[in-house]
Design a protein around this motif. Sequence first.
Motif, PDB file in Angstrom:
ATOM      1  N   PRO A 177       0.815  -1.233   0.000  1.00 23.13           N
ATOM      2  CA  PRO A 177       0.000   0.000   0.000  1.00 23.13           C
ATOM      3  C   PRO A 177       0.840   1.271   0.000  1.00 23.13           C
ATOM      4  O   PRO A 177       0.510   2.233  -0.708  1.00 23.13           O
ATOM      5  CB  PRO A 177      -0.797  -0.098   1.300  1.00 23.13           C
ATOM      6  N   ILE A 178       1.938   1.267   0.760  1.00 23.91           N
ATOM      7  CA  ILE A 178       2.792   2.461   0.781  1.00 23.91           C
ATOM      8  C   ILE A 178       3.336   2.735  -0.610  1.00 23.91           C
ATOM      9  O   ILE A 178       3.335   3.866  -1.089  1.00 23.91           O
ATOM     10  CB  ILE A 178       3.954   2.279   1.786  1.00 23.91           C
ATOM     11  N   PHE A 179       3.748   1.664  -1.272  1.00 25.63           N
ATOM     12  CA  PHE A 179       4.329   1.860  -2.590  1.00 25.63           C
ATOM     13  C   PHE A 179       3.292   2.292  -3.616  1.00 25.63           C
ATOM     14  O   PHE A 179       3.586   3.059  -4.519  1.00 25.63           O
ATOM     15  CB  PHE A 179       5.086   0.605  -3.034  1.00 25.63           C
ATOM     16  N   MET A 180       2.053   1.787  -3.451  1.00 23.88           N
ATOM     17  CA  MET A 180       1.024   2.201  -4.402  1.00 23.88           C
ATOM     18  C   MET A 180       0.725   3.689  -4.245  1.00 23.88           C
ATOM     19  O   MET A 180       0.563   4.406  -5.243  1.00 23.88           O
ATOM     20  CB  MET A 180      -0.231   1.353  -4.212  1.00 23.88           C
ATOM     21  N   LEU A 181       0.680   4.175  -3.013  1.00 22.38           N
ATOM     22  CA  LEU A 181       0.471   5.606  -2.798  1.00 22.38           C
ATOM     23  C   LEU A 181       1.636   6.409  -3.381  1.00 22.38           C
ATOM     24  O   LEU A 181       1.437   7.459  -4.008  1.00 22.38           O
ATOM     25  CB  LEU A 181       0.337   5.898  -1.303  1.00 22.38           C
ATOM     26  N   LEU A 182       2.845   5.871  -3.175  1.00 15.68           N
ATOM     27  CA  LEU A 182       4.021   6.561  -3.710  1.00 15.68           C
ATOM     28  C   LEU A 182       3.935   6.655  -5.230  1.00 15.68           C
ATOM     29  O   LEU A 182       4.191   7.711  -5.815  1.00 15.68           O
ATOM     30  CB  LEU A 182       5.284   5.806  -3.281  1.00 15.68           C
ATOM     31  N   PHE A 183       3.541   5.545  -5.872  1.00 11.73           N
ATOM     32  CA  PHE A 183       3.446   5.532  -7.334  1.00 11.73           C
ATOM     33  C   PHE A 183       2.420   6.547  -7.824  1.00 11.73           C
ATOM     34  O   PHE A 183       2.574   7.157  -8.871  1.00 11.73           O
ATOM     35  CB  PHE A 183       3.063   4.128  -7.831  1.00 11.73           C
ATOM     36  N   LEU A 184       1.367   6.707  -7.014  1.00 10.34           N
ATOM     37  CA  LEU A 184       0.344   7.683  -7.377  1.00 10.34           C
ATOM     38  C   LEU A 184       0.969   9.087  -7.452  1.00 10.34           C
ATOM     39  O   LEU A 184       0.608   9.905  -8.284  1.00 10.34           O
ATOM     40  CB  LEU A 184      -0.764   7.647  -6.325  1.00 10.34           C
ATOM     41  N   LEU A 185       1.946   9.339  -6.562  1.00 12.78           N
ATOM     42  CA  LEU A 185       2.562  10.664  -6.511  1.00 12.78           C
ATOM     43  C   LEU A 185       3.637  10.862  -7.575  1.00 12.78           C
ATOM     44  O   LEU A 185       3.916  11.994  -7.960  1.00 12.78           O
ATOM     45  CB  LEU A 185       3.191  10.885  -5.134  1.00 12.78           C
ATOM     46  N   VAL A 186       4.222   9.742  -8.036  1.00 14.90           N
ATOM     47  CA  VAL A 186       5.426   9.863  -8.876  1.00 14.90           C
ATOM     48  C   VAL A 186       5.175  10.742 -10.104  1.00 14.90           C
ATOM     49  O   VAL A 186       5.978  11.607 -10.427  1.00 14.90           O
ATOM     50  CB  VAL A 186       5.939   8.467  -9.299  1.00 14.90           C
ATOM     51  N   SER A 187       4.044  10.517 -10.769  1.00 13.37           N
ATOM     52  CA  SER A 187       3.834  11.250 -12.011  1.00 13.37           C
ATOM     53  C   SER A 187       3.495  12.729 -11.783  1.00 13.37           C
ATOM     54  O   SER A 187       3.571  13.529 -12.704  1.00 13.37           O
ATOM     55  CB  SER A 187       2.734  10.586 -12.843  1.00 13.37           C
ATOM     56  N   PHE A 188       3.111  13.078 -10.549  1.00  8.43           N
ATOM     57  CA  PHE A 188       2.862  14.496 -10.253  1.00  8.43           C
ATOM     58  C   PHE A 188       4.180  15.261 -10.133  1.00  8.43           C
ATOM     59  O   PHE A 188       4.273  16.415 -10.537  1.00  8.43           O
ATOM     60  CB  PHE A 188       2.087  14.658  -8.938  1.00  8.43           C
ATOM     61  N   GLY A 189       5.193  14.595  -9.572  1.00 14.77           N
ATOM     62  CA  GLY A 189       6.447  15.271  -9.226  1.00 14.77           C
ATOM     63  C   GLY A 189       7.028  16.098 -10.352  1.00 14.77           C
ATOM     64  O   GLY A 189       7.185  17.326 -10.221  1.00 14.77           O
ATOM     65  N   PRO A 190       7.349  15.465 -11.492  1.00 13.78           N
ATOM     66  CA  PRO A 190       8.006  16.229 -12.561  1.00 13.78           C
ATOM     67  C   PRO A 190       7.089  17.270 -13.192  1.00 13.78           C
ATOM     68  O   PRO A 190       7.559  18.116 -13.952  1.00 13.78           O
ATOM     69  CB  PRO A 190       8.368  15.150 -13.596  1.00 13.78           C
ATOM     70  N   MET A 191       5.773  17.207 -12.897  1.00 10.63           N
ATOM     71  CA  MET A 191       4.837  18.181 -13.454  1.00 10.63           C
ATOM     72  C   MET A 191       4.811  19.462 -12.633  1.00 10.63           C
ATOM     73  O   MET A 191       4.239  20.464 -13.043  1.00 10.63           O
ATOM     74  CB  MET A 191       3.414  17.594 -13.456  1.00 10.63           C
ATOM     75  N   LEU A 192       5.361  19.402 -11.433  1.00 13.76           N
ATOM     76  CA  LEU A 192       5.282  20.546 -10.524  1.00 13.76           C
ATOM     77  C   LEU A 192       6.415  21.528 -10.783  1.00 13.76           C
ATOM     78  O   LEU A 192       7.521  21.149 -11.153  1.00 13.76           O
ATOM     79  CB  LEU A 192       5.364  20.073  -9.077  1.00 13.76           C
ATOM     80  N   ASN A 193       6.134  22.794 -10.567  1.00 15.48           N
ATOM     81  CA  ASN A 193       7.189  23.806 -10.641  1.00 15.48           C
ATOM     82  C   ASN A 193       7.959  23.824  -9.324  1.00 15.48           C
ATOM     83  O   ASN A 193       7.412  23.468  -8.278  1.00 15.48           O
ATOM     84  CB  ASN A 193       6.587  25.196 -10.870  1.00 15.48           C
ATOM     85  N   TRP A 194       9.210  24.260  -9.416  1.00 11.91           N
ATOM     86  CA  TRP A 194       9.967  24.467  -8.194  1.00 11.91           C
ATOM     87  C   TRP A 194       9.349  25.616  -7.405  1.00 11.91           C
ATOM     88  O   TRP A 194       8.652  26.456  -7.964  1.00 11.91           O
ATOM     89  CB  TRP A 194      11.422  24.813  -8.506  1.00 11.91           C
ATOM     90  N   LYS A 195       9.555  25.649  -6.141  1.00 11.92           N
ATOM     91  CA  LYS A 195       9.198  26.749  -5.241  1.00 11.92           C
ATOM     92  C   LYS A 195       7.702  26.846  -4.953  1.00 11.92           C
ATOM     93  O   LYS A 195       7.292  26.750  -3.824  1.00 11.92           O
ATOM     94  CB  LYS A 195       9.711  28.091  -5.769  1.00 11.92           C
ATOM     95  N   ARG A 196       6.853  27.082  -5.960  1.00 13.67           N
ATOM     96  CA  ARG A 196       5.408  27.067  -5.684  1.00 13.67           C
ATOM     97  C   ARG A 196       4.634  26.740  -6.945  1.00 13.67           C
ATOM     98  O   ARG A 196       5.128  26.908  -8.056  1.00 13.67           O
ATOM     99  CB  ARG A 196       4.942  28.378  -5.077  1.00 13.67           C
ATOM    100  N   ASP A 197       3.440  26.217  -6.731  1.00 14.29           N
ATOM    101  CA  ASP A 197       2.605  25.847  -7.872  1.00 14.29           C
ATOM    102  C   ASP A 197       1.152  25.903  -7.439  1.00 14.29           C
ATOM    103  O   ASP A 197       0.855  26.125  -6.265  1.00 14.29           O
ATOM    104  CB  ASP A 197       2.966  24.421  -8.346  1.00 14.29           C
ATOM    105  N   GLU A 198       0.266  25.716  -8.417  1.00 14.91           N
ATOM    106  CA  GLU A 198      -1.166  25.763  -8.093  1.00 14.91           C
ATOM    107  C   GLU A 198      -1.826  24.433  -8.402  1.00 14.91           C
ATOM    108  O   GLU A 198      -1.566  23.816  -9.439  1.00 14.91           O
ATOM    109  CB  GLU A 198      -1.844  26.865  -8.903  1.00 14.91           C
ATOM    110  N   MET A 199      -2.718  24.023  -7.506  1.00 22.25           N
ATOM    111  CA  MET A 199      -3.344  22.716  -7.625  1.00 22.25           C
ATOM    112  C   MET A 199      -4.146  22.592  -8.922  1.00 22.25           C
ATOM    113  O   MET A 199      -4.045  21.597  -9.627  1.00 22.25           O
ATOM    114  CB  MET A 199      -4.244  22.485  -6.395  1.00 22.25           C
ATOM    115  N   SER A 200      -4.917  23.645  -9.253  1.00 19.89           N
ATOM    116  CA  SER A 200      -5.782  23.528 -10.432  1.00 19.89           C
ATOM    117  C   SER A 200      -4.936  23.333 -11.693  1.00 19.89           C
ATOM    118  O   SER A 200      -5.263  22.525 -12.555  1.00 19.89           O
ATOM    119  CB  SER A 200      -6.658  24.771 -10.555  1.00 19.89           C
ATOM    120  N   ARG A 201      -3.835  24.055 -11.769  1.00 17.69           N
ATOM    121  CA  ARG A 201      -2.956  23.904 -12.942  1.00 17.69           C
ATOM    122  C   ARG A 201      -2.331  22.525 -12.985  1.00 17.69           C
ATOM    123  O   ARG A 201      -2.211  21.915 -14.041  1.00 17.69           O
ATOM    124  CB  ARG A 201      -1.848  24.945 -12.896  1.00 17.69           C
ATOM    125  N   LEU A 202      -1.914  22.060 -11.810  1.00 18.14           N
ATOM    126  CA  LEU A 202      -1.283  20.742 -11.736  1.00 18.14           C
ATOM    127  C   LEU A 202      -2.253  19.675 -12.245  1.00 18.14           C
ATOM    128  O   LEU A 202      -1.893  18.826 -13.070  1.00 18.14           O
ATOM    129  CB  LEU A 202      -0.880  20.446 -10.293  1.00 18.14           C
TER     130      LEU A 202
END
Lengths: 683, 177
Positions: free
Chosen positions: A396-421
């Motif tokens: 389960p921990i790894f499945m949650l982690l995998f859910l996050l993996v594809s968000f990471g490179p989509m995020l800007n450094w420093k700050r970002d907005e949820m709707s854009r993400l």
Amino acid sequence: MTAEIGQFALILALVLSAVQALAPLAGAWRSDPMLMAVGRSAALLQLLFVGVAFVSLAACYVQNDFSVALVAQHSNLSQPLIYRIGATWGSHEGSMLLWVLILAIYGAAVAIFGGSLRDTLQARVLAVQGMVGAAFLGFLLFTSNPFTRLFPSPPDGAELNPVLQDPGLVFHPPVLYMGYVGLSMAFSFGVAALIEGRVDVGWARWVRPWVLTAWLFLTVGITMGSLWAYYTLGWGGWWFWDPVENASLMPWLLATALLHSSLVLERRGALVSWTILLAILAFSLSLVGTFLVRSGVLTSVHAFALDARRGVYILGIIAVMTGTSLALFAWRAPSLKTGSLFAPLSREYAITVNNLFLLAATATVFLGTFYPVFMDVLHGDKISVGPPYYRMTFVPIFMLLFLLVSFGPMLNWKRDEMSRLLARVRWPAALAGGVLIASAIVFGVGHIVSILALALGAWLIAGAALVLARRWRLGELSLADSMDLARATPLAVIGLVVAHAGLGITTIGIASVSAWQTNKVLSMSPGQSVKLGGNTITMMAVQPIVGPNYEANQARFEVAGPFGVRTLVSERRLFPASQTTTTDAGINWGFFGNIYISVADPNPDGGLTVRMWNHPFVDWIWAGGLLMAFGGAVSLADRSLRVAKVERRVVKPRASGPRGVGPPIAEPPIPEPGVASAEAAAS
Amino acid sequence: MKRLIFLAPIAFFGLLIAAFAAGLGRDPTKLPSTLIDKPLPSFDLPAVRPGDAGLKSSDGAGQPHLLNVFASWCVSCRVEHPVLLQLKAQGVPIDGLDWKDEPTDGAKYLVDQGDPYRLAGNDRTGRAGIDLGVAGVPETFVVDSRGRVRYKVIGPISPEEWAGAIKPLMERLRAQG
């Protein structure tokens, strides 16, 4: 004579490592360039002498010098040359010698390539490496001397464990050790930074390639080990949650965390203490791995030296090394400069969350691995936890982690907005949703975990592809402009994409084979056929054969499937020298899955007990692992990871300064966002 | 407060090392047998020695005795063998279970090395060994007069283990009848 040369070289290496541990430390403290230079020479000489010792041992094996006890125990006259060489590291003593050799290689690398580092930092890194080297050379010489003579010497030796007589032995341990020991670099840099009391961007830039190197070797080593277990253990398992497998998985998990946190440190100057803590923990866990295999605290298929004295020694090394560095951490880390702050939704934040998940996953594996020890101490029970525990915690921990993996490179450094993400990830999310619904319809909801994992695999691969699509602005610009952007893609970005996609491919392989593998066990005679997973498997012939140092019962099968007819050979081997039998499975490797056949001893009725499996998409597990490593290699090749020339200019003057000058002079500042490197600005 | 967070890793590590140090003194090979205080699983094995009666699980009843699992191919058994011969000389009844071995090899082993066994049975397929939970050879079970397993030794019996644990147990069992 050869053995004595090796023995003598090892003693010299121990003395040199002691010099390497002390001289540069004193030199850095007193700002004495001469003393600091001693560290560099000692590191190079140490490599020379450990190399001589290693070659001596290998020579003893090649010559089958049975007057050396180790050779007599692990080689014999009929053992093929390749396994005599492999046997050099196939025993406890030999594998520790390999460990020390690799440590010396890394130490020499700091001496040779570390010229651009601040002199005091280089000296302190070398000193810490020297301490690790001294501890393990001492361990080797005092508890597990590989060169002990045997008198009278026997006319023929015993045998290398037949399970180890496989090409896997030649590559798997050295590659895995490159990874384990590679983490010593992160450790040495971390401890040196704590001694110095400061961390700068030069430090991060230097550490990251070494973490990447160690991670890369660990990934390949674990993948190869899994593949080796798959084809030799005879029932097609690819991961057993065996303590020693866990011992390689834990440093890998922390190295993965370290890889990501050092990225934040390099780009943004944040997560300083955290990165150092991870570096200490990652190497400590690779020491724990050594402790596990050598001490007999846990019984395991890999434990080949059950010797409590060695266990005590290694436990002592861990206690002193990790204990001292953590104490140093408690003392110095609070005063380290912390970098720029970041918003709760930013790439830094995503990486922090990634790190917490990886740490939690490591903790579950750690608890599962050492639960027997804890229970034994607390209650005197002998309990060990098996796959069900890991299915309930790690998965389960790894499945949650995998859910996050594809968000990471989509995020800007420093700050970002949820709707854009959320808008950015709509395509991978739609694809993953489609896979989820389609597989739920096709397979039913019986294998809910595997179905979710399939969707996550698709999510990871699509998320990785999206990184490139967004970079190249596909659909936004004309194809020609996109092509121009594609050509300018930094290798580090390609590495990220390949590694994340590899993770997705591994996930799909694991999900498929866990839920949909099928098998049959039956007694077969030549001419008989059976159907399995859309294939018709016919036993053609059974005959005894004789190998170089074994006898075998060989069965030939014909596998007729949708993609033509293949012949498979499966053997049951008996090694007379040690009276051990091994299974050499017949495997039909395929893109969509493997047919795996292993044979047992003949039955009284003349038939042969045959076990056969259909493993759908199992090869994807290892293909994904190798892709991840390849992604790491691509990233490593990126020039932006190399130490920037600018540091040499800024830092060098200090070395020629007068002795006793206290405060640091020039210091490259923690970079402002956007100026760190081309890659940071681009991604 | 901030300092305390930085102290957490070393504190946690100290606890771990203490647990490991405590665990190191224990022997992982001392697996408890699930058979302790349970009757010996039933088996009926052919003879190792030609012309002999073989070994049945009910054979030993009426007298506390040892059931020793051995094999001709096992190196540790050869180490243990002199101890078994000594015990036989002291009058200890020992039954032998020749595990995963050809009967002819087992018989030859007993001729070459000496024969410490009252009864000896050949378990060529290893089936009886599975019921007994044999993980490797040698293993030795202490069986009481009612045919129940009371103690299990994994690996060769050392003279110390005999004198310190097994002999007192056997004497107690004999006194109980």
